[in-house]
Design a protein around this motif. Structure first.
Motif, PDB file in Angstrom:
ATOM      1  N   ALA A   1       0.797  -0.821  -0.137  1.00  0.00           N
ATOM      2  CA  ALA A   1      -0.082   0.052   0.328  1.00  0.00           C
ATOM      3  C   ALA A   1       0.725   1.166  -0.049  1.00  0.00           C
ATOM      4  O   ALA A   1       0.592   2.253  -0.396  1.00  0.00           O
ATOM      5  N   ALA A   2       1.954   0.831   0.646  1.00  0.00           N
ATOM      6  CA  ALA A   2       2.946   2.557   0.491  1.00  0.00           C
ATOM      7  C   ALA A   2       3.371   2.619  -0.593  1.00  0.00           C
ATOM      8  O   ALA A   2       4.106   3.864  -0.695  1.00  0.00           O
ATOM      9  N   ARG A   3       3.830   0.842  -1.049  1.00  0.00           N
ATOM     10  CA  ARG A   3       4.281   1.630  -2.598  1.00  0.00           C
ATOM     11  C   ARG A   3       3.796   2.333  -3.271  1.00  0.00           C
ATOM     12  O   ARG A   3       3.724   3.326  -4.479  1.00  0.00           O
ATOM     13  N   THR A   4       2.478   2.012  -3.584  1.00  0.00           N
ATOM     14  CA  THR A   4       1.132   2.120  -4.356  1.00  0.00           C
ATOM     15  C   THR A   4       1.268   3.870  -4.289  1.00  0.00           C
ATOM     16  O   THR A   4       0.753   4.301  -4.943  1.00  0.00           O
ATOM     17  N   GLU A   5       0.934   4.426  -2.341  1.00  0.00           N
ATOM     18  CA  GLU A   5       0.648   5.132  -2.323  1.00  0.00           C
ATOM     19  C   GLU A   5       2.271   6.970  -3.414  1.00  0.00           C
ATOM     20  O   GLU A   5       1.754   7.495  -3.750  1.00  0.00           O
ATOM     21  N   ARG A   6       2.893   5.420  -3.231  1.00  0.00           N
ATOM     22  CA  ARG A   6       4.429   7.160  -3.505  1.00  0.00           C
ATOM     23  C   ARG A   6       4.337   6.681  -5.120  1.00  0.00           C
ATOM     24  O   ARG A   6       4.500   8.150  -5.991  1.00  0.00           O
ATOM     25  N   HIS A   7       3.636   5.864  -6.089  1.00  0.00           N
ATOM     26  CA  HIS A   7       3.424   6.115  -7.026  1.00  0.00           C
ATOM     27  C   HIS A   7       2.284   6.867  -7.740  1.00  0.00           C
ATOM     28  O   HIS A   7       1.927   7.594  -8.929  1.00  0.00           O
ATOM     29  N   VAL A   8       1.409   6.666  -7.156  1.00  0.00           N
ATOM     30  CA  VAL A   8      -0.206   7.411  -6.916  1.00  0.00           C
ATOM     31  C   VAL A   8       0.386   9.196  -7.278  1.00  0.00           C
ATOM     32  O   VAL A   8       0.458  10.035  -7.721  1.00  0.00           O
ATOM     33  N   ALA A   9       0.817   9.724  -5.947  1.00  0.00           N
ATOM     34  CA  ALA A   9       1.664  10.998  -5.867  1.00  0.00           C
ATOM     35  C   ALA A   9       2.884  11.456  -7.033  1.00  0.00           C
ATOM     36  O   ALA A   9       2.735  12.251  -7.768  1.00  0.00           O
ATOM     37  N   VAL A  10       3.258  10.335  -8.077  1.00  0.00           N
ATOM     38  CA  VAL A  10       4.266  10.428  -8.923  1.00  0.00           C
ATOM     39  C   VAL A  10       3.153  10.686  -9.756  1.00  0.00           C
ATOM     40  O   VAL A  10       3.649  11.943 -10.691  1.00  0.00           O
ATOM     41  N   ALA A  11       1.947  10.515 -10.510  1.00  0.00           N
ATOM     42  CA  ALA A  11       1.148  10.113 -11.436  1.00  0.00           C
ATOM     43  C   ALA A  11       0.528  11.149 -10.899  1.00  0.00           C
ATOM     44  O   ALA A  11       0.245  12.485 -12.243  1.00  0.00           O
ATOM     45  N   ALA A  12       0.716  12.338 -10.148  1.00  0.00           N
ATOM     46  CA  ALA A  12       0.150  13.750  -9.262  1.00  0.00           C
ATOM     47  C   ALA A  12       0.927  14.164 -10.165  1.00  0.00           C
ATOM     48  O   ALA A  12       0.275  16.156 -10.491  1.00  0.00           O
ATOM     49  N   MET A  13       2.199  14.902 -10.038  1.00  0.00           N
ATOM     50  CA  MET A  13       3.045  15.396  -9.808  1.00  0.00           C
ATOM     51  C   MET A  13       3.431  15.116 -11.735  1.00  0.00           C
ATOM     52  O   MET A  13       3.429  16.319 -11.763  1.00  0.00           O
ATOM     53  N   LEU A  14       3.322  14.174 -11.865  1.00  0.00           N
ATOM     54  CA  LEU A  14       3.419  14.557 -13.484  1.00  0.00           C
ATOM     55  C   LEU A  14       2.373  15.414 -14.097  1.00  0.00           C
ATOM     56  O   LEU A  14       3.061  15.529 -15.203  1.00  0.00           O
TER      57      LEU A  14
ATOM     58  N   VAL B   1       9.585  13.535 -12.796  1.00  0.00           N
ATOM     59  CA  VAL B   1      10.118  12.969 -11.716  1.00  0.00           C
ATOM     60  C   VAL B   1      11.446  12.014 -11.704  1.00  0.00           C
ATOM     61  O   VAL B   1      11.312  11.451 -12.938  1.00  0.00           O
ATOM     62  N   LEU B   2      12.147  12.269 -11.051  1.00  0.00           N
ATOM     63  CA  LEU B   2      12.810  11.153 -10.890  1.00  0.00           C
ATOM     64  C   LEU B   2      13.185  10.080 -10.127  1.00  0.00           C
ATOM     65  O   LEU B   2      13.436  10.995  -8.095  1.00  0.00           O
ATOM     66  N   LEU B   3      12.121   9.405  -9.469  1.00  0.00           N
ATOM     67  CA  LEU B   3      12.497   8.532  -8.334  1.00  0.00           C
ATOM     68  C   LEU B   3      13.332   7.038  -7.809  1.00  0.00           C
ATOM     69  O   LEU B   3      13.374   6.775  -8.887  1.00  0.00           O
ATOM     70  N   CYS B   4      13.734   7.081  -6.833  1.00  0.00           N
ATOM     71  CA  CYS B   4      14.310   6.096  -6.717  1.00  0.00           C
ATOM     72  C   CYS B   4      14.042   5.190  -5.008  1.00  0.00           C
ATOM     73  O   CYS B   4      14.835   6.883  -3.942  1.00  0.00           O
ATOM     74  N   ASP B   5      14.068   4.681  -4.962  1.00  0.00           N
ATOM     75  CA  ASP B   5      14.664   3.940  -3.602  1.00  0.00           C
ATOM     76  C   ASP B   5      15.808   4.541  -3.122  1.00  0.00           C
ATOM     77  O   ASP B   5      16.839   5.223  -3.259  1.00  0.00           O
ATOM     78  N   ALA B   6      15.709   3.753  -1.689  1.00  0.00           N
ATOM     79  CA  ALA B   6      16.699   4.716  -0.708  1.00  0.00           C
ATOM     80  C   ALA B   6      17.999   4.163  -0.775  1.00  0.00           C
ATOM     81  O   ALA B   6      18.720   5.307  -0.283  1.00  0.00           O
TER      82      ALA B   6
ATOM     83  N   GLY C   1      11.920   1.139  -8.197  1.00  0.00           N
ATOM     84  CA  GLY C   1      12.203   1.646  -7.763  1.00  0.00           C
ATOM     85  C   GLY C   1      13.610   2.924  -7.996  1.00  0.00           C
ATOM     86  O   GLY C   1      14.404   3.008  -7.616  1.00  0.00           O
ATOM     87  N   PHE C   2      13.624   2.586  -9.634  1.00  0.00           N
ATOM     88  CA  PHE C   2      14.043   3.566  -9.844  1.00  0.00           C
ATOM     89  C   PHE C   2      14.010   3.959 -10.996  1.00  0.00           C
ATOM     90  O   PHE C   2      13.859   2.940 -12.485  1.00  0.00           O
ATOM     91  N   TYR C   3      13.200   4.954 -11.604  1.00  0.00           N
ATOM     92  CA  TYR C   3      12.454   5.872 -12.678  1.00  0.00           C
ATOM     93  C   TYR C   3      12.917   7.401 -12.533  1.00  0.00           C
ATOM     94  O   TYR C   3      12.670   8.159 -11.991  1.00  0.00           O
ATOM     95  N   TYR C   4      12.564   7.972 -13.889  1.00  0.00           N
ATOM     96  CA  TYR C   4      12.760   9.210 -14.273  1.00  0.00           C
ATOM     97  C   TYR C   4      11.664   9.359 -15.200  1.00  0.00           C
ATOM     98  O   TYR C   4      11.177   8.184 -16.371  1.00  0.00           O
ATOM     99  N   ALA C   5      10.487  10.500 -15.139  1.00  0.00           N
ATOM    100  CA  ALA C   5       9.411  10.633 -16.062  1.00  0.00           C
ATOM    101  C   ALA C   5       9.055  11.995 -16.054  1.00  0.00           C
ATOM    102  O   ALA C   5       9.923  12.588 -15.582  1.00  0.00           O
ATOM    103  N   HIS C   6       9.096  12.203 -17.391  1.00  0.00           N
ATOM    104  CA  HIS C   6       8.819  14.161 -18.200  1.00  0.00           C
ATOM    105  C   HIS C   6       7.347  13.402 -17.849  1.00  0.00           C
ATOM    106  O   HIS C   6       6.225  13.038 -18.182  1.00  0.00           O
ATOM    107  N   GLY C   7       6.862  15.258 -16.760  1.00  0.00           N
ATOM    108  CA  GLY C   7       5.700  15.921 -17.083  1.00  0.00           C
ATOM    109  C   GLY C   7       5.261  15.943 -17.989  1.00  0.00           C
ATOM    110  O   GLY C   7       4.981  16.267 -18.871  1.00  0.00           O
ATOM    111  N   THR C   8       3.518  15.579 -18.474  1.00  0.00           N
ATOM    112  CA  THR C   8       2.911  16.152 -19.543  1.00  0.00           C
ATOM    113  C   THR C   8       1.822  16.895 -19.094  1.00  0.00           C
ATOM    114  O   THR C   8       0.258  17.237 -19.733  1.00  0.00           O
ATOM    115  N   ALA C   9       1.340  18.213 -18.746  1.00  0.00           N
ATOM    116  CA  ALA C   9       0.704  19.267 -17.682  1.00  0.00           C
ATOM    117  C   ALA C   9       0.304  19.721 -19.618  1.00  0.00           C
ATOM    118  O   ALA C   9       1.725  20.029 -20.739  1.00  0.00           O
ATOM    119  N   ALA C  10      -0.961  19.567 -20.024  1.00  0.00           N
ATOM    120  CA  ALA C  10      -1.389  20.620 -20.762  1.00  0.00           C
ATOM    121  C   ALA C  10      -1.309  22.010 -21.087  1.00  0.00           C
ATOM    122  O   ALA C  10      -1.086  22.254 -19.730  1.00  0.00           O
TER     123      ALA C  10
END
Length: 124
Positions: free
Chosen positions: A50-63, A69-74, A115-124
């Motif tokens: 559930a915690a891992r899912t929450e971080r990806h939902v947060a990333v989706a909102a930022m995108l 977004v650069l997301l990586c594990d500790a 645990g390690f990815y980089y994504a470009h934002g997609t705002a219109a």
């Protein structure tokens, strides 16, 4: 371990198939696949999922807001600045390859390491 001259080593295999392969190669291995399967049924594991899912939902909102977004594990250790290089990749998403979990690897041939990815934002 053998190449580095480490002695008295043991591989803790999290799947029976890996344990069988290592044993056939005379590499000391302990089959922990049943322990992992039991752990995956625990409340703690469901909380971690559930915690891992929450971080990806947060990333989706930022995108969606147009933020890259650069997301990586500790456990990721960056030895030099990488954001400019990742931003220059002509793709919406850059991910690290992985060989786990087994089902996607068997079906598709590879899995992405979440645990390690980089994504470009997609705002219109």
């Amino acid at each position: 371990a053998h190449k580095l001259a480490y002695h008295n080593t043991l591989v803790l295999s999290m799947e029976a198939e890996l344990h069988s392969d290592l044993t056939a190669r005379a590499i000391p291995s302990a089959d922990l696949s049943r322990s992992l399967a039991a752990w995956n049924e625990t409340c703690l594991q469901r909380h971690i999922q559930a915690a891992r899912t929450e971080r990806h939902v947060a990333v989706a909102a930022m995108l969606a807001a147009g933020i890259d977004v650069l997301l990586c594990d500790a456990t990721v250790v960056l030895l030099r600045p990488v954001v400019a290089e990742l931003a220059a990749i002509p793709a919406d998403l850059a991910v690290q390859r992985d060989a786990w979990p087994e089902d996607p690897v068997r079906k598709v041939g590879v899995a992405a390491n979440a645990g390690f990815y980089y994504a470009h934002g997609t705002a219109a």
